[in-house]
Design an enzyme around this catalytic site. Structure first.
Site, short mmCIF file in Angstrom:
data_model
loop_
_atom_site.label_atom_id
_atom_site.label_comp_id
_atom_site.label_asym_id
_atom_site.label_seq_id
_atom_site.Cartn_x
_atom_site.Cartn_y
_atom_site.Cartn_z
N CYS A 79 5.54 74.95 -44.99
CA CYS A 79 6.86 75.07 -44.36
C CYS A 79 7.60 73.98 -43.95
CB CYS A 79 6.40 74.91 -42.15
SG CYS A 79 7.53 75.43 -41.01
N HIS A 187 4.21 79.62 -43.00
CA HIS A 187 2.83 79.16 -43.47
C HIS A 187 1.64 80.20 -43.70
CE1 HIS A 187 3.62 76.16 -40.06
NE2 HIS A 187 4.75 76.46 -39.77
N GLU A 189 -1.79 79.66 -43.54
CA GLU A 189 -3.03 79.04 -42.90
C GLU A 189 -2.53 80.37 -41.16
OE1 GLU A 189 -0.09 77.12 -41.03
OE2 GLU A 189 -0.47 77.75 -42.62
#
Length: 205
Positions: A79, A187, A189
């Site tokens: 990001c 992202h 994650e």
């Protein structure tokens, strides 16, 4: 061992949890010596570019990133962490980045169709360049696999190093790579199975 750089900005613990889920040991640290011992480094980031690059430099982590990258260690910017890899950002001013990947960061409002919301938040499919070999961190993915974005700015003038784009009123840069340097605007994650596949592939580099 994966070193997650802590310079005061970033979604650190969810990233560490995702790495743990796929069986990768990770540490969150701002200690240069600890990062030098790691096999892979991740540069996270959320918020404004100007604040982030200031904190990165004040912490001395910018020099760690540059030196470890120069040694060939796999580095992943996520990001805002990806945006920091570029030459420059025009986010509420003009700021120099790390210069690891050619390109600049500009507001998506000037690129996308009128009426679309900024920031761009949500799940979007990845499009991989058809004239390039697939980037190794995307080796297990399919065209249009979806990942999670939260951003108001995007990289431009980086076509030579583009590894994935996404459509949001225009084709926006979703990921880049140059040698051992990788970046994802989205992202991993927060991107469920697909994101875990990307993190796993990165850790195997």
């Amino acid at each position: 061992m994966v070193g997650i750089i802590d310079y005061g900005i970033g979604n650190l613990f969810s990233l560490k949890s995702s790495l743990a889920y796929i069986g990768e040991e990770a540490i969150i640290t701002n200690d240069a010596e600890e990062l030098k011992k790691c096999d892979h480094i991740i540069l996270p980031g959320v918020g404004a570019f100007g604040d982030a690059v200031k904190k990165l430099r004040e912490s001395g982590m910018d020099q760690v990133v540059l030196s470890e990258a120069a040694l060939g260690k796999p580095l992943l910017g996520i990001c805002l962490g990806m945006q920091l890899l570029f030459d420059k950002s025009y986010e509420y001013g003009e700021y120099d980045g790390l210069g690891l990947i050619p390109g600049v960061v500009r507001p998506i409002a000037s690129m996308i169709s009128q009426g679309l919301k900024v920031p761009h938040i949500g799940w979007n499919g990845l499009h991989f360049p058809k004239d390039k070999e697939r980037c190794p961190i995307f080796a297990d993915l399919q065209e249009n696999d979806c990942v999670y974005f939260v951003h108001s700015f995007a990289a431009v003038d980086c076509a030579d190093n583009l590894t994935a784009s996404t459509e949001y009123g225009a084709e926006l840069t979703a990921a880049v790579a140059k040698g051992n340097i990788y970046g994802t605007q989205f992202h991993p994650e927060k991107s469920s199975r697909v994101g875990l596949q990307i993190l796993s592939a990165f850790c195997k580099l």
